[in-house]
Design an enzyme around this catalytic site. Structure first.
Site, PDB file in Angstrom:
ATOM      1  N   GLY A  51     -28.996 -56.632 -58.819  1.00  0.00           N
ATOM      2  CA  GLY A  51     -29.623 -55.361 -59.144  1.00  0.00           C
ATOM      3  C   GLY A  51     -30.385 -54.837 -57.949  1.00  0.00           C
ATOM      4  N   CYS A  52     -31.431 -54.119 -58.203  1.00  0.00           N
ATOM      5  CA  CYS A  52     -32.261 -53.512 -57.169  1.00  0.00           C
ATOM      6  C   CYS A  52     -32.741 -54.562 -56.175  1.00  0.00           C
ATOM      7  CB  CYS A  52     -33.462 -52.841 -57.840  1.00  0.00           C
ATOM      8  SG  CYS A  52     -34.784 -52.398 -56.727  1.00  0.00           S
ATOM      9  N   PHE A  53     -32.490 -54.332 -54.887  1.00  0.00           N
ATOM     10  CA  PHE A  53     -32.889 -55.342 -53.908  1.00  0.00           C
ATOM     11  C   PHE A  53     -34.393 -55.463 -53.765  1.00  0.00           C
ATOM     12  CE2 PHE A  53     -30.986 -52.295 -50.471  1.00  0.00           C
ATOM     13  CZ  PHE A  53     -32.028 -51.388 -50.579  1.00  0.00           C
ATOM     14  N   CYS A 105     -36.394 -55.657 -56.162  1.00  0.00           N
ATOM     15  CA  CYS A 105     -36.804 -56.558 -57.246  1.00  0.00           C
ATOM     16  C   CYS A 105     -36.402 -58.003 -56.974  1.00  0.00           C
ATOM     17  CB  CYS A 105     -36.209 -56.075 -58.560  1.00  0.00           C
ATOM     18  SG  CYS A 105     -36.701 -54.372 -58.959  1.00  0.00           S
TER      19      CYS A 105
END
Length: 180
Positions: free
Chosen positions: A11-13, A15
């Protein structure tokens, strides 16, 4: 000491980067793009979903302090490996759950980690094991994002603290003293 590397997309890097910066034995965490067709893509191009890249992190680690399998166990515990091309409200192939092994030993460990994680899940794990591909570091403003500005970003405040709570609960013995 020889630095080893792990490349993971969860997912979002921002995070995933925030999670791994807290682990003993992790020497570096770099956000970037991997697995797509375009050389040197920009954040905007990757976010469009048209380049085929995943937002990912490349972790430099000391295998004497933390093993690749341990990094993968943290990976599966701190993101949702059962949603295809999605993490929370982030939707698209750029947010897929994927492991990019650097060698055959890492491929075998990735397969074993998926099996371990699946034993704890009722839904099927959709994490892919993808071939190593060119790595493109993300723009400077993405690096160490949570540490620098994340607490002022509502998205980060909604997503990262629960991941860090899972990390503290499940891997307390692996945390740097400053992260405990």
């Amino acid at each position: 000491m020889t630095t080893h590397y792990a490349t993971l997309a969860g997912g979002c890097f921002w995070c995933t980067e925030a999670v791994y910066q807290n682990l003993k034995g992790v020497l570096s965490v770099e956000s970037g793009y991997i697995g797509g067709e375009k050389a040197n893509p920009s954040y905007e191009e990757v976010c469009s979903g048209r380049t085929g890249h995943a937002e990912a992190i490349r972790i430099g680690y000391d295998p004497e302090q933390i093993g690749y399998g341990d990094l993968l166990d943290v990976f599966f515990a701190t993101h949702d490996p059962t949603t295809l091309n999605r993490q929370g409200n982030d939707i698209g192939t750029q947010y897929r759950s994927a492991i990019f092994p650097h060698d055959n030993a890492q491929t075998a460990e990735a397969e074993a980690a998926i099996a371990r994680a699946q034993a704890d899940q009722t839904d099927p794990i959709v994490t892919t094991i993808e071939p190593m591909a060119p790595w493109y570091p993300a723009e400077d403003y993405h690096q160490r994002y949570w540490e620098r500005v994340g607490d002022r970003n509502p998205y980060c405040m909604a997503v990262i603290p629960p991941k860090l709570a899972k990390l503290r609960k499940g891997f307390a013995e692996r945390l740097r003293e400053t992260a405990a």
